[in-house]
Motif scaffolding. Sequence first.
Motif, PDB file in Angstrom:
ATOM      1  N   THR A  50       0.854  -1.155  -0.099  1.00  0.00           N
ATOM      2  CA  THR A  50       0.068   0.087   0.058  1.00  0.00           C
ATOM      3  C   THR A  50       0.975   1.370   0.034  1.00  0.00           C
ATOM      4  OG1 THR A  50      -1.768  -1.192   0.936  1.00  0.00           O
ATOM      5  CG2 THR A  50      -1.800   1.242   1.417  1.00  0.00           C
ATOM      6  N   VAL A  51       0.326   2.083  -0.808  1.00  0.00           N
ATOM      7  CA  VAL A  51       1.157   3.491  -0.887  1.00  0.00           C
ATOM      8  C   VAL A  51      -0.277   4.659  -0.912  1.00  0.00           C
ATOM      9  CG1 VAL A  51       3.034   2.748  -2.028  1.00  0.00           C
ATOM     10  CG2 VAL A  51       1.036   3.677  -3.570  1.00  0.00           C
ATOM     11  N   ALA A  57      -5.495   5.470  -0.306  1.00  0.00           N
ATOM     12  CA  ALA A  57      -4.649   4.199   0.011  1.00  0.00           C
ATOM     13  C   ALA A  57      -4.956   3.235  -1.390  1.00  0.00           C
ATOM     14  CB  ALA A  57      -5.095   3.450   1.186  1.00  0.00           C
ATOM     15  N   VAL A  58      -3.833   2.710  -1.889  1.00  0.00           N
ATOM     16  CA  VAL A  58      -3.901   2.060  -3.146  1.00  0.00           C
ATOM     17  C   VAL A  58      -2.818   1.175  -3.053  1.00  0.00           C
ATOM     18  CG1 VAL A  58      -4.737   3.790  -4.827  1.00  0.00           C
ATOM     19  CG2 VAL A  58      -2.361   3.314  -4.532  1.00  0.00           C
ATOM     20  N   HIS A  59      -3.158  -0.218  -3.309  1.00  0.00           N
ATOM     21  CA  HIS A  59      -2.167  -1.342  -3.531  1.00  0.00           C
ATOM     22  C   HIS A  59      -1.347  -1.229  -4.953  1.00  0.00           C
ATOM     23  CE1 HIS A  59      -5.222  -4.018  -0.938  1.00  0.00           C
ATOM     24  NE2 HIS A  59      -4.619  -3.028  -0.195  1.00  0.00           N
ATOM     25  N   SER A  60       0.085  -0.959  -4.555  1.00  0.00           N
ATOM     26  CA  SER A  60       0.610  -0.607  -5.937  1.00  0.00           C
ATOM     27  C   SER A  60       1.110  -1.922  -6.458  1.00  0.00           C
ATOM     28  CB  SER A  60       1.953   0.014  -5.226  1.00  0.00           C
ATOM     29  OG  SER A  60       2.795  -0.680  -4.351  1.00  0.00           O
ATOM     30  N   CYS A  61       0.812  -3.131  -6.084  1.00  0.00           N
ATOM     31  CA  CYS A  61       1.140  -4.347  -6.826  1.00  0.00           C
ATOM     32  C   CYS A  61       0.288  -4.313  -7.960  1.00  0.00           C
ATOM     33  CB  CYS A  61       1.061  -5.749  -5.986  1.00  0.00           C
ATOM     34  SG  CYS A  61      -0.472  -6.084  -5.472  1.00  0.00           S
ATOM     35  N   LEU A 114      -6.561   7.133   6.097  1.00  0.00           N
ATOM     36  CA  LEU A 114      -7.740   7.453   6.723  1.00  0.00           C
ATOM     37  C   LEU A 114      -7.767   8.804   7.433  1.00  0.00           C
ATOM     38  CD1 LEU A 114     -10.623   6.721   7.754  1.00  0.00           C
ATOM     39  CD2 LEU A 114      -9.388   5.234   9.382  1.00  0.00           C
ATOM     40  N   ILE A 115      -6.863   8.853   8.304  1.00  0.00           N
ATOM     41  CA  ILE A 115      -6.505   9.946   9.323  1.00  0.00           C
ATOM     42  C   ILE A 115      -6.394  11.260   8.725  1.00  0.00           C
ATOM     43  CG2 ILE A 115      -4.935  11.021  10.788  1.00  0.00           C
ATOM     44  CD1 ILE A 115      -4.084   7.959  11.791  1.00  0.00           C
ATOM     45  N   ASP A 116      -5.608  11.086   7.280  1.00  0.00           N
ATOM     46  CA  ASP A 116      -5.705  12.383   6.560  1.00  0.00           C
ATOM     47  C   ASP A 116      -7.304  12.808   6.113  1.00  0.00           C
ATOM     48  OD1 ASP A 116      -2.987  12.493   6.885  1.00  0.00           O
ATOM     49  OD2 ASP A 116      -2.620  11.605   4.899  1.00  0.00           O
ATOM     50  N   THR A 128     -12.981  -0.765   9.553  1.00  0.00           N
ATOM     51  CA  THR A 128     -13.299  -0.959   8.120  1.00  0.00           C
ATOM     52  C   THR A 128     -12.130  -0.699   7.194  1.00  0.00           C
ATOM     53  OG1 THR A 128     -15.441  -0.631   8.932  1.00  0.00           O
ATOM     54  CG2 THR A 128     -15.051   0.033   6.532  1.00  0.00           C
ATOM     55  N   ALA A 129     -11.600   0.457   7.528  1.00  0.00           N
ATOM     56  CA  ALA A 129     -10.352   0.951   6.542  1.00  0.00           C
ATOM     57  C   ALA A 129      -9.239  -0.254   6.690  1.00  0.00           C
ATOM     58  CB  ALA A 129      -9.741   2.340   6.989  1.00  0.00           C
ATOM     59  N   LEU A 130      -9.005  -0.802   7.660  1.00  0.00           N
ATOM     60  CA  LEU A 130      -7.929  -1.698   7.545  1.00  0.00           C
ATOM     61  C   LEU A 130      -8.145  -3.235   7.149  1.00  0.00           C
ATOM     62  CD1 LEU A 130      -6.157  -0.749  10.869  1.00  0.00           C
ATOM     63  CD2 LEU A 130      -5.389  -0.382   8.666  1.00  0.00           C
TER      64      LEU A 130
END
Length: 161
Positions: A50-51, A57-61, A114-116, A128-130
């Motif tokens: 994740t980046v 938040a996106v999965h860079s793979c 999420l915090i941002d 939920t976010a995690l």
Amino acid sequence: MTRKLELHVNGRVHMVEAEPDSMLLYALRDNLGLHGPKFGCGLSECGACTVILNGNAVHSCVTPLQAAVGQKITTLEGLSSDGKPNKLQQAFIDEQAAQCGYCINGMIMTAQALIDRKPHATRDEIKTALEGNLCRCGTHMRILRAVERVTTGHAAQGGTP
């Protein structure tokens, strides 16, 4: 066919030579030498890669490199300031939330996004976010407490307990 592509990573502009259809993760690790994002599953199942891309938040793979060109990319390395961990990173340290450490990049980057967006997220919103991040060591409760330290305002400022 490789091309020169411009990436905006951690506040700096980088030129990388790569195939536009290759995955962002490979450019970050192989071309830029950033090792926060990890290769876990390659299928967007575990979240280790994740980046934060333009605040999300996106999965860079599974994110094609061409989709990240000209976008704002933040990796785990980009969260610290002057070599000191930010509030969330420090909270993970204070809660001893890492065991093997493999999932921690994804957990921190997902929580930071999420915090941002929602600085005072509730426990349910954090959970939920995690959901898209897997931890095989079982430190889920410590991870949750670390994120809550920040969302409830009980986190120390980077680098100090």
